[in-house]
Design a protein around this motif. Structure first.
Motif, PDB file in Angstrom:
ATOM      1  N   HIS A  69      -2.142  -8.641  -0.470  1.00 55.77           N
ATOM      2  CA  HIS A  69      -3.477  -8.919   0.094  1.00 55.77           C
ATOM      3  C   HIS A  69      -4.092 -10.163  -0.545  1.00 55.77           C
ATOM      4  CE1 HIS A  69      -3.286  -5.005   2.054  1.00 55.77           C
ATOM      5  NE2 HIS A  69      -3.013  -4.458   0.892  1.00 55.77           N
ATOM      6  N   GLU A  72       1.191 -11.711   1.430  1.00 54.27           N
ATOM      7  CA  GLU A  72       0.607 -10.753   2.380  1.00 54.27           C
ATOM      8  C   GLU A  72       0.686  -9.333   1.844  1.00 54.27           C
ATOM      9  OE1 GLU A  72       2.830 -11.445   5.906  1.00 54.27           O
ATOM     10  OE2 GLU A  72       1.798 -13.348   6.389  1.00 54.27           O
ATOM     11  N   ASP A 112       0.815  -1.206   0.000  1.00 48.28           N
ATOM     12  CA  ASP A 112       0.000   0.000   0.000  1.00 48.28           C
ATOM     13  C   ASP A 112       0.848   1.254   0.000  1.00 48.28           C
ATOM     14  OD1 ASP A 112      -2.163  -1.647   0.042  1.00 48.28           O
ATOM     15  OD2 ASP A 112      -2.451  -1.530   2.206  1.00 48.28           O
ATOM     16  N   THR A 117      -4.095 -14.657  -0.792  1.00 47.32           N
ATOM     17  CA  THR A 117      -4.118 -15.799   0.129  1.00 47.32           C
ATOM     18  C   THR A 117      -3.369 -16.957  -0.524  1.00 47.32           C
ATOM     19  OG1 THR A 117      -6.248 -16.560  -0.763  1.00 47.32           O
ATOM     20  CG2 THR A 117      -6.315 -15.113   1.180  1.00 47.32           C
TER      21      THR A 117
END
Length: 471
Positions: A441, A438, A310, A443
């Protein structure tokens, strides 16, 4: 060393607050001065208009009662004409006989008043002066069919002078009030800024601590700053922790190959026979490659843990182009290892938001893990599929010996290696994959293959349009 000149160039919160207060107050003072002058001039005009009307009515009544006859005494003429800063003007006209007294050229109003009515007030000009005049009509005393038109006028100097006097008094009072307010503001700002002294003292008393500085005594207006500093301290703590962890991991992982290098060097020195030297050099080469790979893996893990995605600018990546190119570059390596490396795709547009280098690191580690532990004669398949929710699933599956089901949750742990596996590795590949997942974002899922082996699936979320992300 800090110099006074440098301190003067620095922005001052106290000076800025005072300037922000002084300029609006000065503008308000100017606007108030204009308003006060307008109000004062209006008041002076009303007072003088009332006086003009009274003078015109008084003169008309005196003429109407026959007290003056058809002539004005010199004393009455002097009182009507006297003005210490100019002249007062008057005229008395008869509708039958014309001018009786005064200035015959004094202008009359556009609309003449009726007899015994309220005086008519108007602005006019005469003898190079701007005048304010009042005209009234009265019945002649000796001839009821005749009427007298009485006009009294004066210059505007007295009105403007009174307005200026009122303005000067109001400005002096308001300027004194503003000076008092500024003094109180200066005192209040100086006293208010002292609430920062405890925070300054706490920061000055610290040596190498990075604990939060926010406390109950910090004012609400300063809390955004202290929270930002605390967030910065948190990032610094994370960076320092990564630094310490990297040093510890490097020492842990490089200790074994470096020890082996030292032993084989001593062995080659002690026994210079060709066969001994060749065997030692072979081990030294293998240990050197292991140390180099471990170092690169540690650096990759540190990059993956450095910061969340981010904080960077994610790019729209077309995995349908990126992944096949990356797989093709590993085919020759897989052939040398005796592994059949393949690729399959659904053919649909497959895009995600992310960092290209990180996604390539993720794929390299997955392929390297599969090729290394599946063994010779096995096959590894990289698959790319679109998901119903708009995301993308990247999977790497091999038909090697696989992993016991109870150990699947531990595959992402650092330095974890399945017992009984003879392949050399650092145990960092899947840990790097986990950190990259991670950051995006996404899995990751570990499961057993359809027959045997290991299948690793990475589910990337659907790319969010830039407008939606900003909203």
């Amino acid at each position: 060393m800090r110099t006074p000149a440098r301190d003067q160039r620095r922005p001052s919160l106290r000076r800025r607050l005072l300037v922000f207060l002084l300029i609006p107050m000065a503008v308000l003072l100017m606007l108030d001065a204009l308003l006060s002058y307008g109000v004062a001039l209006t008041y002076a005009n009303r007072v003088h208009d009332r006086g003009l009307s009274d003078d015109a009515l008084m003169l008309a009544n005196m003429l109407g009662n026959g007290e003056l006859g058809n002539q004005l005494s010199p004393q009455a003429r002097f009182l009507l004409e006297y003005d210490r800063e100019g002249h007062s003007y008057f005229s008395v006209r008869s509708s039958r006989h014309g001018l009786i007294a005064g200035d015959g050229e004094l202008p009359l109003p556009a609309k003449m008043p009726v007899a015994d009515a309220v005086p008519s007030l108007y602005d006019t000009a005469f003898d190079r002066h701007t005048l304010r005049a009042a005209t009234v009509r009265a019945v002649a005393p000796r001839d009821p069919t005749d009427s007298l038109i009485v006009t009294v006028a004066e210059t505007l100097r007295d009105r403007h002078g009174q307005a200026r006097e009122i303005l000067l008094l109001s400005i002096l009072m308001q300027a004194s009030l503003i000076a008092c307010v500024l003094s109180l503001v200066w005192f209040g700002v100086s006293r208010g800024l002292r609430v920062l002294d405890p925070l300054t003292a706490r920061l000055a008393a610290r040596s190498h601590e990075l604990t939060p500085i926010d406390a109950p005594d910090v004012p609400q207006e300063i809390q955004p700053l202290t929270r930002t500093i605390d967030a910065l301290f948190g990032r610094l703590r994370s960076t320092l922790a990564l630094h310490d962890r990297f040093i510890a991991d490097a020492a842990h992982q490089l200790r074994t190959p470096l020890t082996g290098l030292s032993l084989h060097v001593d062995r080659a020195i002690a026994d210079p026979r060709p066969e001994t030297m060749a065997d030692a050099f072979s081990h030294i080469r293998r240990l050197t490659q292991r140390a180099a790979r471990t170092s690169s893996q540690l650096l990759a893990l540190t990059r993956a843990q450095a910061a969340p995605l981010d904080t960077d600018e994610p790019q729209l990546l077309d995995l349908g182009r990126l992944i096949p190119d990356a797989v093709s570059q590993r085919v020759h390596e897989a052939i040398r290892a005796g592994v059949d490396l393949g690729y399959s795709c659904s053919g649909q547009p497959l895009s995600i938001l992310g960092d290209a280098s990180s996604v390539l690191d993720l794929l390299d580690n997955l392929i390297d893990n599969a090729v290394r532990y599946a063994g010779r004669g096995s096959s590894v398949t990289v698959n790319l599929q679109a998901q119903v929710d708009g995301g993308v699933c990247l999977s790497v599956e091999d038909n090697g010996p696989g992993v016991p089901p109870e150990l699947l949750p531990r595959l992402s742990e650092r330095f974890f290696r399945v017992a009984g596996n003879n392949e050399e590795g650092s145990g960092l590949g899947l840990a790097i994959v986990q950190r990259i997942v991670e950051r995006h974002h996404a899995t990751i899922t570990y499961r057993l293959g359809e027959e045997h082996g290991l299948r690793v699936e990475v589910h990337f979320p659907a790319p969010i349009p830039p407008v939606s992300r900003q909203a």
